[in-house]
Structure formats: structure tokens, C-alpha cells
Design an enzyme around this catalytic site. Structure first.
Site, PDB file in Angstrom:
ATOM      1  NE  ARG A  68      -2.489   1.140   3.568  1.00 53.21           N
ATOM      2  CZ  ARG A  68      -3.188   0.947   4.695  1.00 53.21           C
ATOM      3  NH1 ARG A  68      -4.469   0.602   4.624  1.00 53.21           N
ATOM      4  NH2 ARG A  68      -2.638   1.095   5.880  1.00 53.21           N
ATOM      5  CE  LYS A 167      -2.022   4.714   6.978  1.00 59.15           C
ATOM      6  NZ  LYS A 167      -3.136   5.365   7.652  1.00 59.15           N
ATOM      7  CD  GLU A 200     -11.747   6.540   5.643  1.00 63.19           C
ATOM      8  OE1 GLU A 200     -11.246   5.436   5.467  1.00 63.19           O
ATOM      9  OE2 GLU A 200     -11.310   7.576   5.102  1.00 63.19           O
TER      10      GLU A 200
HETATM   11  N1  PXG Z   1      -9.152   4.736   7.394  1.00 60.57           N
HETATM   12  C1  PXG Z   1      -8.269   5.735   7.610  1.00 60.57           C
HETATM   13  C2  PXG Z   1      -8.613   7.110   7.153  1.00 60.57           C
HETATM   14  C3  PXG Z   1      -7.042   5.478   8.244  1.00 60.57           C
HETATM   15  O1  PXG Z   1      -6.175   6.484   8.432  1.00 60.57           O
HETATM   16  C4  PXG Z   1      -7.692   3.158   8.452  1.00 60.57           C
HETATM   17  C5  PXG Z   1      -8.879   3.471   7.794  1.00 60.57           C
HETATM   18  C6  PXG Z   1      -7.434   1.733   8.832  1.00 60.57           C
HETATM   19  O2  PXG Z   1      -6.452   1.152   7.988  1.00 60.57           O
HETATM   20  P1  PXG Z   1      -5.486  -0.003   8.486  1.00 60.57           P
HETATM   21  O3  PXG Z   1      -4.673  -0.371   7.302  1.00 60.57           O
HETATM   22  O4  PXG Z   1      -4.650   0.577   9.592  1.00 60.57           O
HETATM   23  O5  PXG Z   1      -6.343  -1.104   8.959  1.00 60.57           O
HETATM   24  C7  PXG Z   1      -6.753   4.164   8.691  1.00 60.57           C
HETATM   25  C8  PXG Z   1      -5.482   3.876   9.431  1.00 60.57           C
HETATM   26  C9  PXG Z   1      -4.515   7.019  14.414  1.00 60.57           C
HETATM   27  C10 PXG Z   1      -3.932   6.462  13.178  1.00 60.57           C
HETATM   28  O6  PXG Z   1      -3.734   7.561  15.212  1.00 60.57           O
HETATM   29  C11 PXG Z   1      -4.737   5.972  12.159  1.00 60.57           C
HETATM   30  C12 PXG Z   1      -4.160   5.446  10.995  1.00 60.57           C
HETATM   31  C13 PXG Z   1      -2.825   5.431  10.889  1.00 60.57           C
HETATM   32  C14 PXG Z   1      -2.055   5.923  11.898  1.00 60.57           C
HETATM   33  C15 PXG Z   1      -2.588   6.439  13.053  1.00 60.57           C
HETATM   34  O7  PXG Z   1      -5.721   6.944  14.614  1.00 60.57           O
HETATM   35  N2  PXG Z   1      -4.918   5.035   9.960  1.00 60.57           N
END
Ligand code: PXG
Length: 301
Positions: A68, A167, A200
Site C-alpha cells: 500500500r 495514505k 470511515e
Molecule cells: N481509514 C483511515 C482514514 C485510516 O487512516 C484506516 C482506515 C485503517 O487502515 P489499516 O490499514 O490501519 O487497517 C486508517 C489507518 C490514528 C492512526 O492515530 C490511524 C491510521 C494510521 C495511523 C494512526 O488513529 N490510519
């Protein structure tokens, strides 16, 4: 963490660990690692990132996260100046050096040091940063009781503007939504797309359970295609649940038997209330509990 951290080249005591940073080929600790104020990642949010968990010293889904990361970079014309297997090897080394068994890894790729002006041609070389530290978003008891969620007024960026599939270092919409949630006294927020479909959380994907079916918005809806989301879809199907990727409205969330968020930082966490409507019986439901325990078993396998 204290300010008396040892340099990361000194291996940490087992079970404790020291936050460790790798930046363009050199090792640093939390205090000494720094980037230029001319870095376009800072000046313009011009870059991409990843967040990955380490369970019991083992990196969870490293290749999925790196796939990703490289796709996010490609989508914004950013060439990561290191092959994927090289970055995987340095990541493993960073985790080993940190000595943190239950860690959180942050990869950041910035456009690099340029000057004041958008033109990315001024940036000679992208910077690669790897941070190994820890993360905790919610207190342990909330995993039992569930989150109180409100819908944010700020929509996620339109998928044809800055694709939520990337991302990127532009997290302002998600941060504004998070602040709205904080002002409302909620634990987390539900973000919609610009058409009003459920998208989300601020850093999580959302699932609802209705009459036994487990439903989550499709990636093409304009969301981040979460690695945890994909794992939970697969685990759910293996366990015999009817898992559907389908567009959802807020009505579907309000009337769900259960709802939960998934994310690397949040893992799998129940939602007990949305916009004042109690979800199910107002606590973590049976499907949520089952999937959470299956997820934990996989992460620790
Ligand atoms: N949606 C968004 C907008 C994200 O930023 C996810 C879904 C979940 O994706 P994964 O691959 O992690 O299952 C994310 C993940 C935080 C934080 O502090 C959040 C993310 C990354 C780093 C920190 O809440 N995002």
C-alpha cells in the site's frame, strides 16, 4: 517515555524497548531525529505514510502495508528511493534494535528537501523515515464497552480530488472531523463521503452487523482500504459469516445489531452509540467479540 532514552544503537532491555528512528540511512532516537523545515512533507503535506503493528516481536502484515505504501507513493508521482525488499529489511532491523515487542511502526516518505514553492522538481530526493514506538488510542475498558461515536460535518476528501485510497500526509479533513468529535464529547467520529454515504472513522474502517450479515463499504466508495479491514473480511468469511462490501447510509448504522471499527492503531473495537442511537444492546455484541478474538489469535499466531 522518559527523556533519558539511550541512543538506539544500544539495544533496549528485553520487554522495555527504546523508540528508534531510521532516517535516510542513519539511526536516531526520539530526541535526536529531526527533519528540515524545507522538507515538502512539512511545507505541503507532500508525502505518504504507513502504520503497522508488531505483536510479540513479529511484524503484522508487513508486505500488505508496504504494497500500500508503494501504491500510495506511485499515485502521487513519488518514487521511493529504495526497493520494497530493502525497506522491509531495514524495518525488521529497526524493530529488532528498538527491543519493543508490542510496537507500532510509522513509515513516512516525504518528497524531500526543496525550497519555498510547490515545484517538486526542487526536491532532489525523497526522504524515508521509519519510527518504531508504541501506540494506544483507547483505554482497555473501551474494548469491552464500545465507543460513543458522532457523525462529523467534515466529509472525507472527494475520491477524484485526493483519493482516500492514498495514505497521504494530508490528514487535515480527518483531523478536523476528530476535533468535531472531541468537541461533542464523543470517543470517535463517523465520516461520510461528499454524497452522504458512510465512509470511515478518523483512522478506522467501519463494519455493521445486521441479521447475521457483516457489511462494510467497498473500497471504491472512496475510503482507505484498510489492511485490518481486509484481514477481518477474510477472517469473517472463513468463519462462515456472510460478509458484504456494500454502500451504507447512516440509517444502516443506526439500525444495526452491532457495529465496530477496524484499524492498525484501534485494532477491532465495538461501537455502542452513534449520534445518540444505541447500537444493539449498547455493548460489544457477539459477532464483534467473535471477530475480535479471531483477529487477536491471528495477530499472535
Ligand atoms: N481509514 C483511515 C482514514 C485510516 O487512516 C484506516 C482506515 C485503517 O487502515 P489499516 O490499514 O490501519 O487497517 C486508517 C489507518 C490514528 C492512526 O492515530 C490511524 C491510521 C494510521 C495511523 C494512526 O488513529 N490510519
Amino acid at each position: 517515555m522518559s527523556t533519558t532514552l539511550k541512543p538506539s544503537k544500544t539495544p533496549a532491555a528485553a520487554g522495555v524497548g527504546v523508540p528508534t528512528v531510521w532516517l535516510d540511512g542513519k539511526w536516531y532516537d526520539r530526541e535526536t531525529a529531526s527533519v528540515s523545515v524545507y522538507d515538502h512533507g512539512l511545507l505541503y503535506g507532500d508525502g505518504v505514510f504507513e502504520g503497522i503493528r508488531v505483536y510479540g516481536g513479529k511484524i503484522f502484515k508487513l508486505s500488505e502495508h508496504l504494497d500500500r505504501l508503494y501504491d500510495s507513493a506511485k499515485a502521487i508521482w513519488l518514487t521511493i528511493p529504495m526497493p520494497k525488499d530493502g525497506l522491509a529489511a531495514v524495518t525488521e532491523e529497526a524493530v529488532r534494535r528498538s527491543g519493543i515487542a508490542e510496537a507500532y511502526i510509522r513509515h513516512i516518505i516525504t518528497r524531500g528537501i526543496g525550497d519555498l514553492g510547490l515545484d517538486p522538481r526542487k526536491c532532489a530526493k525523497p526522504s524515508i523515515i521509519i519510527i518504531v514506538d508504541t501506540i494506544r488510542l483507547f483505554p482497555e475498558e473501551v474494548y469491552e464497552t464500545g465507543l460513543r461515536v458522532v457523525t462529523a460535518g467534515t466529509p472525507i476528501p472527494h475520491r477524484e480530488a485526493l483519493s482516500p485510497r492514498v495514505k497521504s500526509l494530508n490528514y487535515l479533513a480527518h483531523i478536523l472531523a476528530k476535533i468535531e468529535g472531541i468537541h461533542s464529547g464523543a470517543d470517535e467520529v463517523l465520516m461520510l463521503d461528499s454524497d452522504g454515504h458512510v465512509a470511515e472513522g478518523s483512522g478506522q474502517n467501519i463494519f455493521v452487523v445486521k441479521n447475521g450479515a457483516v457489511r462494510t463499504p467497498p473500497a471504491y466508495a472512496g475510503i482507505l482500504k484498510g489492511v485490518t479491514r481486509d484481514v477481518v473480511i477474510e477472517l469473517g468469511r472463513e468463519a462462515g459469516y456472510d460478509v458484504q462490501e456494500t454502500m451504507l447510509n447512516r440509517y444502516d448504522v443506526y439500525t444495526a445489531d452491532e457495529a465496530f471499527f477496524t484499524g492498525t492503531a484501534s485494532e477491532l473495537i465495538a461501537i455502542r452509540q452513534v449520534d445518540g442511537r444505541t447500537i444493539g444492546n449498547g455493548t460489544s455484541g457477539p459477532v464483534t467479540r467473535d471477530l475480535r478474538s479471531r483477529f487477536q489469535a491471528l495477530a499472535r499466531s
